[in-house]
Design an enzyme around this catalytic site. Structure first.
Site, PDB file in Angstrom:
ATOM      1  N   SER A 168      10.217 -37.679   8.667  1.00  0.00           N
ATOM      2  CA  SER A 168       9.181 -36.647   8.809  1.00  0.00           C
ATOM      3  C   SER A 168       9.330 -35.629   7.693  1.00  0.00           C
ATOM      4  O   SER A 168      10.245 -35.701   6.875  1.00  0.00           O
ATOM      5  CB  SER A 168       9.296 -35.966  10.184  1.00  0.00           C
ATOM      6  N   ASP A 203      22.832 -40.632  11.530  1.00  0.00           N
ATOM      7  CA  ASP A 203      23.153 -39.251  11.874  1.00  0.00           C
ATOM      8  C   ASP A 203      23.996 -38.707  10.724  1.00  0.00           C
ATOM      9  O   ASP A 203      25.164 -39.076  10.577  1.00  0.00           O
ATOM     10  CB  ASP A 203      23.930 -39.204  13.190  1.00  0.00           C
ATOM     11  N   TYR A 217      22.006 -21.081   7.973  1.00  0.00           N
ATOM     12  CA  TYR A 217      21.078 -21.759   7.063  1.00  0.00           C
ATOM     13  C   TYR A 217      21.307 -21.294   5.625  1.00  0.00           C
ATOM     14  O   TYR A 217      21.359 -22.100   4.697  1.00  0.00           O
ATOM     15  CB  TYR A 217      19.641 -21.478   7.496  1.00  0.00           C
ATOM     16  N   LYS A 239      22.576 -23.624   2.481  1.00  0.00           N
ATOM     17  CA  LYS A 239      21.741 -23.846   1.304  1.00  0.00           C
ATOM     18  C   LYS A 239      22.371 -23.260   0.036  1.00  0.00           C
ATOM     19  O   LYS A 239      22.189 -23.802  -1.067  1.00  0.00           O
ATOM     20  CB  LYS A 239      20.344 -23.272   1.530  1.00  0.00           C
ATOM     21  N   THR A 286       3.477 -26.014   6.764  1.00  0.00           N
ATOM     22  CA  THR A 286       3.634 -27.266   7.500  1.00  0.00           C
ATOM     23  C   THR A 286       3.780 -26.939   8.986  1.00  0.00           C
ATOM     24  O   THR A 286       4.016 -25.775   9.365  1.00  0.00           O
ATOM     25  CB  THR A 286       4.885 -28.037   7.043  1.00  0.00           C
TER      26      THR A 286
END
Length: 351
Positions: free
Chosen positions: A38, A87, A197, A201, A232
């Site tokens: 996706s 995974d 996050y 990153k 999105t």
């Protein structure tokens, strides 16, 4: 002594993001994409399958992954597109994914790997510790770190092993060993309220900046894509409200930037940030959206000058790697000469 090592690390010239690029190089390539069921991964898969590449998707979403592969096979007539459960947080799962991907590849190799799998902020809120005064405080759950950083490290590590093993019996075969890392605007800025996050990153950015200095030894080109907030379904209504008036990027612009990296085999060691479409003048100043004197752009280079002036350690280390590579070349050349000279004698002995 010059401290510019752009040439030594084989970094390519700056990217002209407005220039057209040819996609013929993707014909017949096998590309593995983690998190490809996706989002951006699915966008990459559709675009590159259309260019003639064989796509092997690794994801935990078997339903969407199998459906996408069915779509790709139908649209392209290529039955070699594959979905494999993977995974990315589990080492053995990724080991199995890479091994099986090579087995299923029509050409018996992997030409490109995209470390795309990622999730939004999930697990323990780092800046909201709770119940830590208990006798046995709950262990933090760093799910975002596991997927977005540890998973990427696993993918990149395995890619460095499998990509150099790409070969062909064809005399005109030119290997394209490409690792594309997916970062984020959070790799560049302090992403308030999303600490896991942001850490992850920033880690991907660090991986890229370090790895592109040495990957030439393996014949691998490493590039990095850094998307901004994209328009999105992943953006929640709350997120859309928060971003109101700021502007969001377009999914197709991210896919296009990634496609440039994938298709243009000359691009090495470059990073593109992709954000909202804007118009700039020749000096880089923002123009009104309706300005006619400038082209609309959505991507721009970041961290393009790391190797133009480096500190003593990096300079010495990269020079040593170049010396090692040269020595290997001389040894290989000498070995070939010895074989050429001795082959008639060896043939006579066998006769």
């Amino acid at each position: 002594m010059s401290k510019n090592i752009v040439g030594l690390v084989r970094q390519s010239p700056p990217i002209d993001t407005e220039a057209l690029y040819e996609t013929a190089s993707l014909q017949g390539k096998t590309i593995a994409i983690t998190g490809g069921a996706s989002g951006f991964g699915a966008g990459f898969a559709r675009r590159w399958a259309g260019y003639g590449a064989t796509i092997i998707i690794g994801d935990i979403d078997s339903t969407q992954g199998k459906a996408l592969v069915g779509e790709l096979r139908k649209e392209t007539g290529n039955a070699s597109h594959q979905f494999l459960y993977c995974d990315v947080t589990l080492w053995q799962s990724q080991v199995d994914f890479f091994r099986r991907a090579v087995e299923l590849s029509p050409n018996g190799r992997l030409d490109q790997v995209v470390a795309n799998a990622g999730i939004e902020e999930s697990g323990t809120k780092f800046n909201e510790p709770q119940h830590l005064d208990q006798d046995e405080p709950p262990k933090p759950q760093w799910r975002t770190m596991d997927v977005n950083l540890k998973g990427v490290l696993y993918t990149a590590h395995l890619a460095l092993f499998w990509l150099p093993r790409s070969s062909s019996n064809s005399s005109d075969f030119k290997p394209d060993r490409h690792l594309l890392l997916i970062g984020s605007v959070a790799s560049l800025i302090p992403f308030a309220g999303h600490i896991q996050y942001s850490i992850a990153k920033h880690g991907v950015l660090g991986l890229f900046r370090s790895l592109r200095a040495t990957s030439f030894q393996l014949g691998i080109r490493v590039n990095l894509l850094l998307p901004y907030f994209m328009d999105t379904p992943m953006i929640s209504p709350v997120g859309r409200a928060f971003l109101a008036g700021i502007g969001m990027g377009k999914h197709e612009d991210v896919v296009d930037a990634a496609s440039r990296f994938a298709a243009d085999t000359s691009i090495r060691g470059r990073a593109l940030a992709v954000g909202p479409r804007v118009r700039l003048d020749d000096d880089g100043h923002l123009l009104p959206p309706n300005a006619q004197q400038a082209n609309e752009i959505s991507s721009f280079e970041v961290f393009a000058h790391d190797f133009e002036e480096v500190e003593a350690y990096t300079l010495r280390y990269v020079k040593i790697l170049n010396a090692v590579e040269a020595a290997r070349g001389y040894i290989g050349w000498a070995g070939d000469i010895v074989k050429a000279v001795c082959s008639p004698f060896l043939a006579w002995l066998k006769g």
